[in-house]
Scaffold this motif. Structure first.
Motif, short mmCIF file in Angstrom:
data_model
loop_
_atom_site.label_atom_id
_atom_site.label_comp_id
_atom_site.label_asym_id
_atom_site.label_seq_id
_atom_site.Cartn_x
_atom_site.Cartn_y
_atom_site.Cartn_z
N TYR A 21 67.28 116.21 -39.80
CA TYR A 21 68.42 115.53 -40.49
C TYR A 21 68.49 114.07 -40.03
CZ TYR A 21 70.50 119.79 -41.88
OH TYR A 21 70.43 121.15 -42.53
N SER A 25 74.24 107.96 -42.76
CA SER A 25 74.76 108.08 -44.12
C SER A 25 75.28 106.84 -44.78
CB SER A 25 75.76 109.13 -44.07
OG SER A 25 75.46 110.34 -44.00
N GLY A 42 75.80 108.20 -37.38
CA GLY A 42 76.75 109.26 -36.27
C GLY A 42 76.19 108.94 -35.06
N GLU A 47 71.79 117.27 -36.95
CA GLU A 47 72.55 117.74 -38.02
C GLU A 47 74.01 117.29 -37.81
OE1 GLU A 47 73.40 121.77 -40.11
OE2 GLU A 47 72.34 121.78 -38.58
N MET A 48 74.61 117.21 -36.18
CA MET A 48 75.86 116.81 -36.08
C MET A 48 76.14 115.33 -36.33
SD MET A 48 77.17 119.56 -33.09
CE MET A 48 76.47 118.47 -31.77
N LYS A 50 74.70 113.67 -38.74
CA LYS A 50 74.89 113.66 -40.24
C LYS A 50 76.03 113.80 -40.44
CE LYS A 50 73.02 113.20 -44.38
NZ LYS A 50 72.85 111.71 -44.68
N GLU A 51 76.46 115.09 -40.21
CA GLU A 51 77.78 115.76 -40.53
C GLU A 51 78.96 114.56 -40.23
OE1 GLU A 51 81.09 118.84 -39.37
OE2 GLU A 51 79.19 119.16 -38.27
N SER A 52 79.09 113.93 -39.20
CA SER A 52 80.07 112.85 -38.91
C SER A 52 80.00 111.83 -39.95
CB SER A 52 80.17 112.36 -37.40
OG SER A 52 80.30 113.48 -36.76
N GLN A 54 78.33 111.43 -42.81
CA GLN A 54 78.61 111.99 -44.19
C GLN A 54 80.32 112.17 -44.41
OE1 GLN A 54 76.45 111.76 -46.79
NE2 GLN A 54 78.36 112.15 -47.83
N ALA A 55 81.03 112.46 -43.66
CA ALA A 55 82.58 112.67 -43.39
C ALA A 55 83.13 111.43 -43.92
CB ALA A 55 83.13 113.29 -42.31
N ASN A 58 82.38 110.25 -47.46
CA ASN A 58 83.24 111.16 -48.44
C ASN A 58 84.54 110.45 -48.54
OD1 ASN A 58 81.11 112.96 -48.53
ND2 ASN A 58 81.81 114.47 -47.15
N LYS A 82 84.80 115.95 -34.82
CA LYS A 82 83.53 115.51 -34.89
C LYS A 82 83.10 114.59 -33.94
CE LYS A 82 83.42 116.75 -39.89
NZ LYS A 82 84.82 117.51 -39.94
#
Length: 196
Positions: A21, A25, A42, A47-48, A50-52, A54-55, A58, A82
């Motif tokens: 990942y 983003s 992030g 992965e963590m 990327k999650e942040s 991407q949030a 969004n 996050k």
């Protein structure tokens, strides 16, 4: 991502070595009045991260007409629980011929005019995801042929050489950049080239 009508855009992105990942983003949107492009990195990697990042994308995708203070407020809400992110947001106003760039943290912006004069925005320290913050915002006139390079901290200034921007096509620039980059990167790397 959708095709754009008034700007050309090309993106180079690569994850840190050993990671599947990429923690960076990005998102862009255009209508007849404006173009907006956001890049978030992030904290950390993987992965963590990327999650942040991407949030935050969004949040912006859900309502791209928000002003920067609204983006910050909504992003902080989305980041509860996050990791934090650094964020840069470029908005090009087609009607009034100016651009604004708002940032928190070390997302860089370089502006290249048609006669290749470069100016670089000095990043503001800090990150989103802890408490309400104000984004640093700069504004400048918009001229036909202006290019913008939006980039994460996997890129240092010397990576974006004067000769790189002798290319006039945005895809040629990202291809040339990819060729000169080492295959092994010690950080997530994203470069977005936008030409008006």
């Amino acid at each position: 991502m959708k095709d754009t009508k008034y700007v050309d855009i090309s993106v180079y992105q690569k994850a840190k070595v050993g990671n599947y990942y990429c923690g960076d983003s990005y998102y862009y949107y255009e209508n007849d009045d404006f173009f907006i492009c956001a890049l978030a990195d992030g904290l950390g990697s993987g992965e963590m991260a990327k999650e942040s990042s991407q949030a935050v994308m969004n949040v912006i995708e859900a309502n791209p007409i928000m002003d920067t203070s609204q983006i910050v407020q909504a992003s902080n809400q989305a980041l509860m629980g996050k990791r934090g992110v650094v964020l840069g947001v470029l908005k090009i106003n087609y009607k009034d011929h100016y651009y604004t760039y708002a940032s928190i943290g070390n997302i860089g912006l370089m502006t290249i005019t048609s006669d290749t004069i470069k100016s670089r925005n000095i990043p503001m320290s800090g990150y989103l995801g802890v408490y309400a913050r104000t984004m640093k915002e700069v504004r400048g006139p918009l001229e036909r042929g202006t290019m913008f390079a939006l980039f994460s901290d996997g890129i240092v200034s010397r990576d974006l050489s004067h000769t790189l921007f002798r290319q006039k096509d945005v895809q040629d620039i990202t291809y040339a950049f990819a060729e000169k980059m080492e295959q092994v990167r010690d950080d997530d790397t994203t470069l977005i080239i936008i030409k008006y």
